[in-house]
Design an enzyme around this catalytic site. Structure first.
Site, PDB file in Angstrom:
ATOM      1  N   GLU A  42       0.870  -1.175   0.000  1.00  0.00           N
ATOM      2  CA  GLU A  42       0.000   0.000   0.000  1.00  0.00           C
ATOM      3  C   GLU A  42       0.908   1.226   0.000  1.00  0.00           C
ATOM      4  OE1 GLU A  42      -2.531   2.501   3.238  1.00  0.00           O
ATOM      5  OE2 GLU A  42      -2.847   0.323   3.277  1.00  0.00           O
ATOM      6  N   ARG A  46       1.405  10.329   0.317  1.00  0.00           N
ATOM      7  CA  ARG A  46       1.902  11.458   1.091  1.00  0.00           C
ATOM      8  C   ARG A  46       3.160  12.070   0.487  1.00  0.00           C
ATOM      9  NH1 ARG A  46       2.337   9.452   7.169  1.00  0.00           N
ATOM     10  NH2 ARG A  46       2.623   7.419   6.179  1.00  0.00           N
ATOM     11  N   LYS A 130     -11.132   0.146   7.191  1.00  0.00           N
ATOM     12  CA  LYS A 130      -9.857   0.268   7.901  1.00  0.00           C
ATOM     13  C   LYS A 130     -10.125   0.881   9.275  1.00  0.00           C
ATOM     14  CE  LYS A 130      -5.663   3.143   7.457  1.00  0.00           C
ATOM     15  NZ  LYS A 130      -4.969   4.075   6.543  1.00  0.00           N
TER      16      LYS A 130
END
Length: 320
Positions: A42, A46, A130
């Site tokens: 994943e 950012r 999540k």
């Protein structure tokens, strides 16, 4: 929504959350994850290198399941998917981003840490979310209490999850997988420590499976031979004898079959933390199973024989 992607994430059990500052590190990192038996990444959005990293991983390592994390906008979803991301992960529940993914059949696991957000996910037909930030939001105790009314929802706890608490999370039946960055720390990537990343990743994978020798099964010609064998071993090593329908145990480690069963000489039982997940893992290594031998408990596979023969013994998996 591609449920095959979510099923695959569940089979893998751990989702490495990767922060890449340089796109040139993407492929070496991906190879390290593959070498560590964890073919998934994943990549967080950012950094400026995220898009190029996803593109490189998707092109060079098609066997790696690549997703995009920390996705905040619909534009980032589009860029991630165009680059090759197969799933989207968001830190919170942004309705516009989630709706866009649902409408376009893009697998998404939005971040939640409240019952209201779970219900927002259910309203959109999502069954996997999540739990973030997991430890800071109350950890497993909070998740168990919060998830109790929602039987069909599975969770991917991320945030504060590491080798110390990973197995505790995974033991809860509503956990699909866990997410974490402990095996792919940015400073290790920056230093080019890809061999170390592969080692830590492999260590995490095998810790998750928890493979251990459960018992050795010996094929005997009849019940008398089985009883004699068990009695002899038990008397020599101070073990208890337990007579069953099809076999006699000496302690917990030795099983003597009352008639020949699978395997030329017998079988080796390997216990593990999750038989279904272990089967998927072994399948990736070319080991099949014998479906007709499957035994279930509470709807889950509790035992199954493998198409694995060594030294006259066949192997089978047992749920711990």
């Amino acid at each position: 929504m591609d449920n095959n992607i979510l099923q695959r994430i569940g089979e893998l059990g751990i989702v490495p959350v990767v922060k890449l500052d340089r796109a040139e590190d993407a492929v070496p990192l991906g190879r390290a994850l593959l070498e560590g038996d964890l073919p998934i990444a994943e990549v967080t959005f950012r950094t400026d290198a995220a898009e190029e990293s996803i593109k490189a991983l998707s092109k060079e390592l098609p066997e790696l399941l690549v997703g995009a994390g920390t996705v905040l906008t619909k534009e980032q979803v589009r860029r991630a998917v165009d680059a090759g991301a197969k799933f989207i992960v968001t830190p919170g529940f942004n309705p516009s981003v989630v709706d866009y993914c649902v409408e376009n059949h893009i697998p998404i696991t939005p971040g939640i840490n409240s019952p209201s957000q779970i219900e927002m996910a259910l309203e959109r037909g999502l069954k996997v979310v999540k739990f973030f930030p997991a430890e800071q939001s109350g950890g497993l105790a909070m998740l168990k209490a919060m998830s109790a009314p929602y039987g069909s929802v599975k969770f991917i706890p991320t945030g504060g999850v590491d080798t110390k608490n990973m197995l505790t999370y995974l033991a809860f039946n509503k956990i699909l997988a866990v997410g974490g960055s402990w095996m792919v720390k940015p400073e290790m990537v920056a230093a080019g420590q890809f061999d170390e990343i592969a080692r830590i990743t492999r260590e995490a994978v095998y810790a998750m499976h928890g493979f251990e020798l459960a018992h050795l099964g010996v094929n005997c010609s009849d019940g008398q031979e089985a009883a004699d064998g068990a009695e002899r071993i038990a008397s020599l090593f101070g073990m208890a004898v337990k007579d069953g329908n099809s076999s006699v145990f000496a302690g917990k480690a030795f099983e003597f079959m009352k008639s020949p069963y699978l395997g030329e000489k017998g079988h080796v039982a390997i216990s593990c933390n999750d038989v279904a997940r272990a089967l998927a893992f072994l399948k990736s290594k070319g080991i099949g199973s014998l479906p007709e031998t499957e035994k279930k408990k509470d709807g889950k596979t509790a035992a199954i024989y493998l198409d694995l023969h060594v030294g006259g013994f066949i192997f089978h998996l047992l749920q711990k």
